[in-house]
Motif scaffolding. Sequence first.
Motif, PDB file in Angstrom:
ATOM      1  N   ALA A 762       0.833  -1.203   0.000  1.00 43.66           N
ATOM      2  CA  ALA A 762       0.000   0.000   0.000  1.00 43.66           C
ATOM      3  C   ALA A 762       0.863   1.246   0.000  1.00 43.66           C
ATOM      4  N   THR A 764      -0.030   4.004   1.529  1.00 41.79           N
ATOM      5  CA  THR A 764      -0.162   4.468   2.915  1.00 41.79           C
ATOM      6  C   THR A 764      -0.901   3.413   3.720  1.00 41.79           C
ATOM      7  N   VAL A 765      -0.747   3.520   5.038  1.00 37.66           N
ATOM      8  CA  VAL A 765      -1.528   2.675   5.934  1.00 37.66           C
ATOM      9  C   VAL A 765      -2.298   3.567   6.895  1.00 37.66           C
ATOM     10  N   THR A 766      -3.423   3.074   7.345  1.00 34.24           N
ATOM     11  CA  THR A 766      -4.255   3.839   8.278  1.00 34.24           C
ATOM     12  C   THR A 766      -3.871   3.480   9.704  1.00 34.24           C
ATOM     13  N   GLU A 780      -3.273   8.760   7.990  1.00 37.06           N
ATOM     14  CA  GLU A 780      -2.593   8.021   6.940  1.00 37.06           C
ATOM     15  C   GLU A 780      -1.096   8.280   7.017  1.00 37.06           C
ATOM     16  N   PRO A 783       3.876   3.170   4.828  1.00 33.15           N
ATOM     17  CA  PRO A 783       3.934   1.860   5.479  1.00 33.15           C
ATOM     18  C   PRO A 783       5.156   1.659   6.360  1.00 33.15           C
ATOM     19  N   THR A 790       5.707   8.099  14.108  1.00 34.17           N
ATOM     20  CA  THR A 790       4.289   7.777  14.275  1.00 34.17           C
ATOM     21  C   THR A 790       3.754   8.348  15.583  1.00 34.17           C
ATOM     22  N   GLY A 815       2.199   0.301  12.263  1.00 34.41           N
ATOM     23  CA  GLY A 815       1.356   0.156  11.083  1.00 34.41           C
ATOM     24  C   GLY A 815      -0.116  -0.016  11.389  1.00 34.41           C
ATOM     25  N   LYS A 816      -0.487   0.020  12.703  1.00 34.42           N
ATOM     26  CA  LYS A 816      -1.909  -0.229  13.026  1.00 34.42           C
ATOM     27  C   LYS A 816      -2.497   0.804  13.987  1.00 34.42           C
TER      28      LYS A 816
END
Length: 826
Positions: A762, A764-766, A780, A783, A790, A815-816
């Motif tokens: 991806a 981006t990741v959410t 967003e 990755p 973050t 990532g989560k």
Amino acid sequence: MKQEKYQFRDIERKWQQKWRESGAGRADEKSGRPKYYALAMFPYPSGNLHMGHVRNYSIVDVIARFQRMRGRNVLHPIGWDSFGLPAENAAIKNQTPPADWTRQNIARMREQLREMGISYDWEREVTTCQPDYYRWTQWIFLQFYRHGLVYRKKAAVNWCPSCATVLANEQVVDGACERCETAVTKKDLEQWFFKITDYSERLLNDLDTLPGWPEKVKTMQRNWIGRSEGVEAKFRVEGRAEPVTVYTTRIDTLYGASYVVLAPEHPLVPEIISGTEFEAPVLAFIDKMKHLSEITRTSAETEKEGMFTGAYCLNPLSGERVPLWIANYVLPEYGTGAVMGVPAHDERDFEFAGKYGLPIRRVILSSPLLPAAKDEPPAAAYTGDGVMVNSAEFDGLDNEVAWEKMADKLASQGMGERKINYRLRDWLISRQRYWGAPIPMVYCDKCGTVPVPESELPVLLPDDVVFQPGENPLARSESFVRTLCPVCGGPARRETDTMDTFMCSSWYFLRYADPHNAAAPFDRARADYWMNVDQYVGGVEHAILHLLYARFLTKGLHDFGYVAADEPFQNLLTQGMVCLDGAKMSKTRGNIVSPEEIISKYGADTARLFILFAAPPERDLEWSDKGVEGCYRFLQRVWRLARQYAERPQPDGNPADAADARARGMRRLTHATRKKVTQDLGERFNFNTAISSVMELVNALYLYKEEPASDASVAREGLETAVLLLAPFAPHITEELWAALGHAGSVHDEDWPAADEAALAADTVTIVLQVNGKVKDRVEMPPGAGREETEALAAARLEKYTRGLTVRKVITVPGKLVNFVVTANS
């Protein structure tokens, strides 16, 4: 592309002819590719395919086509289970020879299967009623006979007087023949049996070596084999030297036995009632039992009935005098044909004792704290474990301990012994009809029963027979019956029974490996190359008999050295029924949808697509005309989309080089669909979700082509992926589209499209942002963003939720999510 519209009739005829001319579907042991054997249970040639057939054969065809595209050397054969009573009944009704009726039906159904686009290796087609097949069915009979696994004896069998043949228990419904509904009787006949009971333990234990079988089917087979560990105990009969031997798995309840029950067919019954006042009523009861099948007699729903014989026997441990009864629920074939009745600890015995006023005595209490209960009449049978009471020296013991001690005492006194028993009975293969494989045995007054020499096989069915209701035509054919003894050369008589058709269907998968061999049923090397069947598919109604007999014959042939495989089917899928208005489609209900009508109106690809899309294969499928129309519209959408791109020049670019975010998103969906469909077909057989994924891809491609700056190479890759993924489901339209898109070879010879993991990454990741476990925001991020980056961004976005509070802890799942644990300032 020449055609403006999706002309499915022309397309399907065109490709079916091409496949026939090219021999598409042909398997070759010398291909060098790993083998894959995909097999559907072969059909009885009734004359027309029904929707159940369409579902079964479409499922296996998808598996076969998918495995070919993955580089496997696939064997996907077809044949005809063509012996059986329906052809003989048709001969009687229409005065048409069974062979002619069967041949015509096969020709019709063969064309229907071709119209479905099923990719069979037609060069391996077998027909069980042809002499070149049943010669080897007879040969297999002789191998089992020579190894001591076939014998002949007189036995009481289910007899249909109208069809004039033996019926299996499963063919008796509510006491009547399932085909003609005539009341079934019991009849003593000399019959041929296979000693499948010699394989009981292996058939049971080897189920554990089949992880690819549904647990439901394995449980059904375990229950049918019915292994139990128990004790045979001897009850002395008053006035007679020979005791009655009962088999029980609950010897711990022996002191609670208040009666003994014999099967009505038990050989002792005529002796003990002879000349007594009980003789006439007992004989009448026995005659009544002759009209009931074993399944009816032992069903939990059948009322338990019995009759006192006037005789008594003695409990081997207590010496108590107990009456001898006969009852409908005791069968001569199971155990010893005699059981002890312990009403306090068996629900069936409790019901029976209550009906006939027999004593009920507790011998096991659920708790040692209930001593006063030992003499109270129970309100219901207690079948669990507990403490022994009313059992002399065994009182106070745990019942499992008492079981062992009672078994030991009986053995030491010569009044009993431990036994392992099986519910499974030997396989009765004799049928008193014409249209079956003749049993290759002759009867000579001088030499006795003699097998036909292998050099004289096949024993052919005669043509000079007359079909009359209620009789076996073979028995009236002098040309067939009269023969010479193979030993002494004197006059002899052929066996006029034919074999159960399960004999033919219990080895056909081996014949497919070498169908034209005139010197043997199959070549060992070829059979070993293809066996086991990698994937077997059929109805759950065959879960017991067909599958059990096929396993038995395979194990026997393995033991005789003819094949390496010990089990025939490595993996098994039992597909659900096709229903209409909530009920299984059937002629008697009048809720039939004809495959011919659907194919004529929408095409074979639509019929296949719907029947695979409407439900997971193992579940029942509810027919829907709207669902069929929806699948037809989807294929039209695929057709129009492909036509638009086929008219454009081939794009020069590499889709992997696409830089635009929307192009990367389209490509990500293309490869995600490849991955999802591959998993659905290769791991789970989730055909419905696989098709749904392709539908989503096609919808996305329609939207993407409207983008002002869409990448032609990305769109082309997505479209060709959709065609390739659809190929196993809709083989005709995908052949046409693949050619229209500029490809020279068959779409079914292409490599299965693999997912590019790089394309799946991806942009981006959410990241979910939480405070004390509650979601407050989402953001967003790239990755590969680091923890510090973050958490810094999360702190800034959550500042308004944490202002004035103390951050005690920050929990980050890369990532989560990021979760701030906060408390109020003190």
